[in-house]
Write a protein that holds these residues in place. Structure first.
Motif, PDB file in Angstrom:
ATOM      1  N   PHE A 125       0.821  -1.214   0.000  1.00  0.00           N
ATOM      2  CA  PHE A 125       0.000   0.000   0.000  1.00  0.00           C
ATOM      3  C   PHE A 125       0.853   1.262   0.000  1.00  0.00           C
ATOM      4  N   HIS A 139       0.581   3.749   2.037  1.00  0.00           N
ATOM      5  CA  HIS A 139       0.978   4.103   3.407  1.00  0.00           C
ATOM      6  C   HIS A 139       1.442   2.897   4.203  1.00  0.00           C
ATOM      7  N   PHE A 140       2.013   1.930   3.543  1.00  0.00           N
ATOM      8  CA  PHE A 140       2.650   0.729   4.132  1.00  0.00           C
ATOM      9  C   PHE A 140       1.666  -0.166   4.884  1.00  0.00           C
ATOM     10  N   ASN A 141       0.876   0.460   5.795  1.00  0.00           N
ATOM     11  CA  ASN A 141      -0.105  -0.298   6.586  1.00  0.00           C
ATOM     12  C   ASN A 141       0.507  -1.481   7.306  1.00  0.00           C
ATOM     13  N   LEU A 142       1.709  -1.313   7.838  1.00  0.00           N
ATOM     14  CA  LEU A 142       2.245  -2.356   8.715  1.00  0.00           C
ATOM     15  C   LEU A 142       1.427  -2.337   9.997  1.00  0.00           C
ATOM     16  N   PHE A 143       1.457  -3.464  10.731  1.00  0.00           N
ATOM     17  CA  PHE A 143       0.711  -3.532  11.987  1.00  0.00           C
ATOM     18  C   PHE A 143       1.580  -2.966  13.110  1.00  0.00           C
TER      19      PHE A 143
END
Lengths: 366, 259
Positions: free
Chosen positions: B100, B102-106
């Motif tokens: 994505f 915006h990376f959307n890492l947790f």
């Protein structure tokens, strides 16, 4: 040849900005208004603290068998001493109170085991959540292994308060999570059921729910099919606080960026997996203050069971102040009750702050 | 040649289409965001999608793993139709990795846990094996030494490389990139593009929404230009950049290339 770039070294902060003197200067005496407020606060403390100490400690009496034995002009703490067992256990038979203490000790030990690193935390949680309540129930109620049966109508005092508070908290939390997820869900029926439930429960005062639970429900149930009043009251309290819990948790769910839901979906996680593994851990962490707020509210609201004839800590204390031997001890009773409630709520609040700090490490949001 | 004919022509050549859009239409309320999308992507192909903002390019690739639902037409991914069948959707998402903007890492999990989450819970791979695989991919994106940190402690470029590794950990057949470098500082764009180029060279099927025309020129098999919800033009990069057919494409290219 290019010039090499060297960043300047970091310097220590100016001396006057650290240390106790600097703290006092910055926080207490930084401006004329601040100086005034500091002096005013000191004056208020001067007005309050000496009389309280005088009443509660210097002029207080600590032994005696009735109010008449309290000769000092201060508090009569012997009242608390004489009634202490009743305040703690209600009318629970005094030769059986070891069962309550034992249940408490088992719980403390189980929670202590959490600190042991080699223990599987999942199994331990399951033991605490599933097995412990059964053991505790049989210890309290009796009827097995030769334990004498103790009617729930005899349960009272701090024991009842704690029981209502703990059971209410432990059961209303998962229920609140489910209601919050339901209210957020795409399934129209689940969603409407949750909305109607939450909005209805929130619109009704707790006292009404307790009256319904203790007085109305038995009227509607067929003859002979009645269940325990304590259980009914517990269900009422749980439902009531789960509605509040649900709204707090929903706030947390809404604060999670849409990208987190999408990343979880795109990874192939199912709905429940993405909620349990990705969304809820973040959402719940965000709303810890709100959750603890609800817990504290619930704990204090348990005093309302007095209305339906159950004698929790406050109920027991009020009843005791009507003892003709101890007339005029209301102040001591309420001070004691206030202290216990304050200690419990303050404990919860500190514990929640600890959890927040613990979960904060390295969790900066991007 | 129209888009429909183009898709058909490819199929007739007997090459295996892994993603197929047939007359796909989508609306956001009244807004017609995708109009008659006909397009097919072959196995191993690298597709770059570009176009002005609001042209529907992100929406189009998000339809591939059904982060967006289309209302008309059919999308076949690996021969499976994307419809309301949850089983199909979950099966396809297992095989399609996504990166994505915006990376959307947790943020509550370490880098390593971010990578092993889906393999452990979706693919049911034992934890130890999943961690070994995760470390392997972290080394490939040159970030293995950060495995135990949290996403918030990494720079944007590092986070995006972790996101790519996270996608690869599911060993997908297709990787989708939704503007992977748009939220990055200029110094970090290159490190992410390097990883993507390396991936492309290994033969991964890639669909990439991006404005990095250099990337498109080096690795794309075809460049797709979209405007106002339609595919205006799709061609191999040489022809696309040197000899664009539509004046809309020409205008777009002159705006992004000559500044």
């Amino acid at each position: 040849m290019a010039i090499e770039f060297k960043p300047s070294p970091s310097l220590p902060p100016p001396v006057r900005s650290v240390g106790a003197v600097a703290w006092v200067r910055q926080n207490l005496l930084s401006s004329p208004l601040n100086v005034f407020l500091t002096l005013f606060s000191v004056y208020i403390l001067y007005l309050i603290i000496p009389p309280v100490v005088e009443w509660g400690i210097i002029n207080a009496s600590f032994d005696g068998e009735s109010k008449a034995d309290c000769t000092g002009s201060g508090a009569c703490w012997s009242f608390i001493g004489v009634y202490f067992d009743q305040f703690m256990y209600g009318l629970y038979p005094s030769e059986e109170t070891w069962r309550i203490n034992l249940a408490l000790i088992i719980l403390v030990i189980l929670i202590g085991v959490f600190a042991v690193k080699t223990v599987n935390k999942l199994y331990l949680s399951l033991v605490i959540i599933l097995a412990y309540p059964i053991v505790a129930y049989f210890l309290f109620a009796g009827g097995v292994f030769g334990l004498e049966v103790v009617e729930t109508s005899l349960w009272g005092g701090l024991f009842l308060t704690t029981l209502l508070g703990v059971v209410g908290i432990v059961t209303s939390f998962p229920l609140g999570v489910l209601l919050a997820l339901g209210r957020q869900s795409n399934m129209p029926i689940a969603k409407s059921v949750c909305i109607v439930f939450i909005e209805t429960i929130r619109a009704v005062p707790l006292i009404t729910i307790l009256f319904m639970a203790s007085v109305m429900i038995p009227l509607f149930l067929p003859e002979g099919m009645n269940f325990n009043k304590l259980l009914r009251v517990l269900i009422g309290i749980t439902l009531f606080s789960s509605a509040y819990m649900a709204e707090v948790i929903r706030g947390g769910l809404q604060a999670i960026p849409k990208g987190q839901y999408e990343a979880a979906d795109a990874s192939g996680l199912s709905y429940w997996q993405s909620m349990i593994l990705v969304i809820l851990p973040q959402a719940l962490k965000l709303v810890i203050p709100g959750i603890v707020n609800t817990f504290i509210g619930l704990f204090k609201d348990t005093t309302l069971v007095y209305i339906v004839g159950m004698f929790d800590l406050l109920g027991r204390i009020q009843a005791a102040t009507h003892d003709s031997n101890w007339l005029g001890t209301t102040m001591e009773g309420y001070a004691f009750a206030g202290f216990i409630y304050w200690a419990a709520c303050f404990g919860m609040s500190r514990y929640s702050m600890r959890i927040e700090r613990k979960l904060e490490t390295g969790h900066k949001r991007n | 040649m129209t888009n429909t004919n183009m898709a058909r022509a490819q199929l007739e050549k007997g090459e295996e289409a892994i993603i197929e859009f047939n007359d796909v239409n989508k609306w956001y309320g009244d807004f017609h965001v995708l109009k008659n999308i006909n397009f097919s992507i072959k196995k191993g192909e690298r597709i770059v999608v570009c176009g002005p903002s609001g042209s529907g390019k992100s929406t189009m690739i998000r339809c591939i793993n059904r982060l967006e639902e289309h209302q008309k037409g059919t999308i076949l991914v690996d021969g499976v139709e994307m419809n309301n069948n949850l089983k199909n959707i979950e099966a396809i998402r297992r095989d399609v990795g996504m990166v994505f903007q915006h990376f959307n890492l947790f943020p509550h999990l370490t880098i390593l846990e971010n990578l092993t989450l889906a393999p452990i819970w979706v693919r049911k791979i034992p934890k130890k094996q999943a961690e070994e695989m995760a470390m392997h991919y972290l080394e490939r994106v040159k970030i293995a030494n950060q495995a135990l940190k949290y996403p918030g402690q990494l720079s944007g470029g590092q986070q995006q490389r972790v996101a790519i590794a996270r996608g690869l950990c599911m060993q997908p057949r297709i990787m989708l990139f939704d503007e992977p470098t748009s939220a990055l500082d200029p110094e970090m764009i290159k490190e992410v593009l390097d990883v993507m180029v390396q991936l492309a060279e290994e033969g991964m099927t890639m669909v990439c929404v991006t404005h990095e025309m250099g990337f498109a020129k080096t690795v794309a098999d075809r460049v797709v230009f979209m405007d106002a919800g339609e595919i205006v033009e799709a061609n191999e990069p040489h022809a696309f950049f040197d000899n664009p057919q539509h004046d809309r494409t020409q205008m777009f290219l002159s705006q992004i290339l000559n500044h």
